[in-house]
Design an enzyme around this catalytic site. Sequence first.
Site, mmCIF file in Angstrom:
data_model
loop_
_atom_site.group_PDB
_atom_site.id
_atom_site.type_symbol
_atom_site.label_atom_id
_atom_site.label_comp_id
_atom_site.label_asym_id
_atom_site.label_seq_id
_atom_site.Cartn_x
_atom_site.Cartn_y
_atom_site.Cartn_z
ATOM 1 N N ARG A 149 41.762 4.736 17.013
ATOM 2 C CA ARG A 149 41.869 2.953 16.474
ATOM 3 C C ARG A 149 42.831 2.030 17.206
ATOM 4 O O ARG A 149 42.372 1.430 18.075
ATOM 5 C CB ARG A 149 42.121 3.282 14.715
ATOM 6 C CG ARG A 149 41.018 3.964 13.913
ATOM 7 C CD ARG A 149 41.591 3.607 12.685
ATOM 8 N NE ARG A 149 43.001 4.499 12.826
ATOM 9 C CZ ARG A 149 43.712 4.479 11.001
ATOM 10 N NH1 ARG A 149 43.569 3.391 10.523
ATOM 11 N NH2 ARG A 149 44.975 5.231 11.666
ATOM 12 N N ASN A 209 38.748 4.318 10.057
ATOM 13 C CA ASN A 209 38.664 5.832 10.215
ATOM 14 C C ASN A 209 37.829 5.813 8.549
ATOM 15 O O ASN A 209 37.417 4.672 7.785
ATOM 16 C CB ASN A 209 39.958 5.871 9.753
ATOM 17 C CG ASN A 209 40.672 6.780 10.794
ATOM 18 O OD1 ASN A 209 40.244 6.592 11.987
ATOM 19 N ND2 ASN A 209 41.455 7.305 10.579
#
Length: 94
Positions: free
Chosen positions: A18, A36
Amino acid sequence: MKTVHITIHGRVHGVGFRQFVKSNAVKLGIVGWVQNTDEKTVECMFQGEDKTVDQIVELCNIGPMLSDIKKVDVHVMEETFPYETFPYETFEVL
């Protein structure tokens, strides 16, 4: 202007994926989000100029050093969304 929704499959949790996406998106001037999923994938929405969106999608196919990308699903979207930046708060696991 191009908007895509992508899902990245493989070893993408616990490897800085990320942060990798966000830092590259900010450098490219792309807006959107990254998160996620419970399915152990990473989901992203990107919006920007065609060329830069294509660049971030290609970077998602590579990922950070510890990742192992198995598949990237890319869906070009017709609609836009209201983000003006790549907000930090989307980094929470949903």
